[in-house]
Enzyme design. Structure first.
Site, PDB file in Angstrom:
ATOM      1  N   ARG A 294     -54.270  26.959 -63.571  1.00 52.23           N
ATOM      2  CA  ARG A 294     -53.734  28.288 -63.767  1.00 52.23           C
ATOM      3  C   ARG A 294     -52.340  28.158 -64.368  1.00 52.23           C
ATOM      4  NH1 ARG A 294     -56.134  28.068 -58.662  1.00 52.23           N
ATOM      5  NH2 ARG A 294     -57.851  29.558 -58.332  1.00 52.23           N
TER       6      ARG A 294
ATOM      7  N   LYS B 153     -53.583  28.323 -55.459  1.00 50.45           N
ATOM      8  CA  LYS B 153     -54.006  29.604 -54.912  1.00 50.45           C
ATOM      9  C   LYS B 153     -54.418  29.428 -53.461  1.00 50.45           C
ATOM     10  CE  LYS B 153     -56.843  33.624 -56.024  1.00 50.45           C
ATOM     11  NZ  LYS B 153     -57.862  34.184 -56.931  1.00 50.45           N
TER      12      LYS B 153
ATOM     13  N   HIS C 281     -54.833  32.422 -69.027  1.00 45.85           N
ATOM     14  CA  HIS C 281     -55.909  32.142 -68.080  1.00 45.85           C
ATOM     15  C   HIS C 281     -57.230  31.867 -68.788  1.00 45.85           C
ATOM     16  CE1 HIS C 281     -56.603  31.976 -63.785  1.00 45.85           C
ATOM     17  NE2 HIS C 281     -57.767  32.594 -63.938  1.00 45.85           N
TER      18      HIS C 281
ATOM     19  N   ARG D  53     -58.282  28.232 -68.806  1.00 45.69           N
ATOM     20  CA  ARG D  53     -58.932  27.788 -67.564  1.00 45.69           C
ATOM     21  C   ARG D  53     -60.412  28.176 -67.598  1.00 45.69           C
ATOM     22  NH1 ARG D  53     -58.236  26.844 -61.943  1.00 45.69           N
ATOM     23  NH2 ARG D  53     -59.425  28.222 -60.568  1.00 45.69           N
TER      24      ARG D  53
ATOM     25  N   HIS E 218     -61.993  26.483 -56.423  1.00 46.68           N
ATOM     26  CA  HIS E 218     -62.614  27.687 -55.884  1.00 46.68           C
ATOM     27  C   HIS E 218     -63.076  27.437 -54.452  1.00 46.68           C
ATOM     28  CE1 HIS E 218     -63.752  29.376 -60.119  1.00 46.68           C
ATOM     29  NE2 HIS E 218     -62.517  29.654 -59.778  1.00 46.68           N
TER      30      HIS E 218
ATOM     31  N   TYR F 281     -69.336  31.619 -64.601  1.00 46.93           N
ATOM     32  CA  TYR F 281     -69.325  30.967 -65.917  1.00 46.93           C
ATOM     33  C   TYR F 281     -70.730  30.745 -66.465  1.00 46.93           C
ATOM     34  CZ  TYR F 281     -64.481  30.344 -64.672  1.00 46.93           C
ATOM     35  OH  TYR F 281     -63.190  30.590 -64.301  1.00 46.93           O
TER      36      TYR F 281
END
Length: 236
Positions: free
Chosen positions: A52, A77, A183, A186, A209, A218
């Site tokens: 990120r 994150k 972003h 990414r 994640h 994706y």
């Protein structure tokens, strides 16, 4: 007041997930060709690692591990640590960038500065670490400024608006009709890995994640042609 609401049967509205912006490989090559210096390296690193923008700018010199070919992401994150791949083709540029950081840091020390921001716990545990090269930001700002937390004169990392401005210019000059988003690199990292056969679990780990359902998005934006999927129209 005092009304029992347990039987209302209320269910919070679900937030709709939007499909990510993904640049093709050719679009990324064109965008990179329009960038120079540190901004070019930053975009290559985001695309090559899946970082990120905030994670990229928060990198310290010590987070680039040439020995293990890892990039360490600290406090990403949800304040989670993880590692991602170190692109081999970027090693010479990263070594040059670290040398530039060393020069800048030496100048700061010679001029009475040199302390970098440290998280509170680490600042108390390792009080002298703030002046070491290892803890300096990989992409330092062009000038020292008062720290908003303490008013101490420090050199922070580059502001995200500087990268956003350069990226916006590069995308416009490239004639690409997609929004200029940091972003998106990414998203492109994950999508292109999926296209060449990497499994979702591996991509999930690299992206950090917590839930694989976030990675599954994706599968909706992969290049269908590269998967051998042809429209019936193309078979006429």
């Amino acid at each position: 007041m005092g009304v029992d609401t347990s039987n209302i049967g209320f269910t919070p509205a679900r937030q709709h997930r939007r499909l990510p912006i993904v640049y093709s490989r050719e679009e990324i090559r064109v965008i990179i060709s329009k960038l120079k210096g540190v901004y070019c390296l930053q975009v290559k690193l985001m695309y090559g690692t899946g970082l990120r923008c905030a994670e990229l700018l928060s990198l310290r010199v010590k987070d680039i591990d040439f020995g293990s070919n890892n990039v360490f992401v600290r406090g990403g994150k949800d304040n989670k640590d993880r590692t991602t791949i170190l692109p081999q083709g970027l090693i010479p540029d990263l070594r040059t960038q670290i040398q530039q950081v060393e020069i800048t840091h030496a100048w700061d020390i010679a001029n009475g500065y040199g302390d970098v921001y440290m998280p509170d716990v680490l600042e108390r545990k390792y009080p002298s670490a703030a002046r070491t090269t290892a803890w300096q930001f990989l992409f330092p700002a062009s000038r020292v400024r008062p720290c908003p937390r303490s008013d101490v004169i420090r050199r922070h990392h580059l502001h995200p608006s500087a990268l956003a401005k350069q990226l916006r210019r590069a995308v416009q000059e490239s004639g690409i009709n997609k929004p200029p988003r940091a972003h998106a690199f990414r998203h492109s990292f994950a999508t292109h890995l999926l296209e060449v056969g990497y499994d979702l679990r591996t991509i999930q780990e690299l992206l950090g994640h917590a839930d694989i359902s976030a990675t599954e998005i994706y599968t909706h934006v992969v290049n269908r042609g590269s998967k051998g999927v042809l429209s019936p129209t193309d078979r006429l």
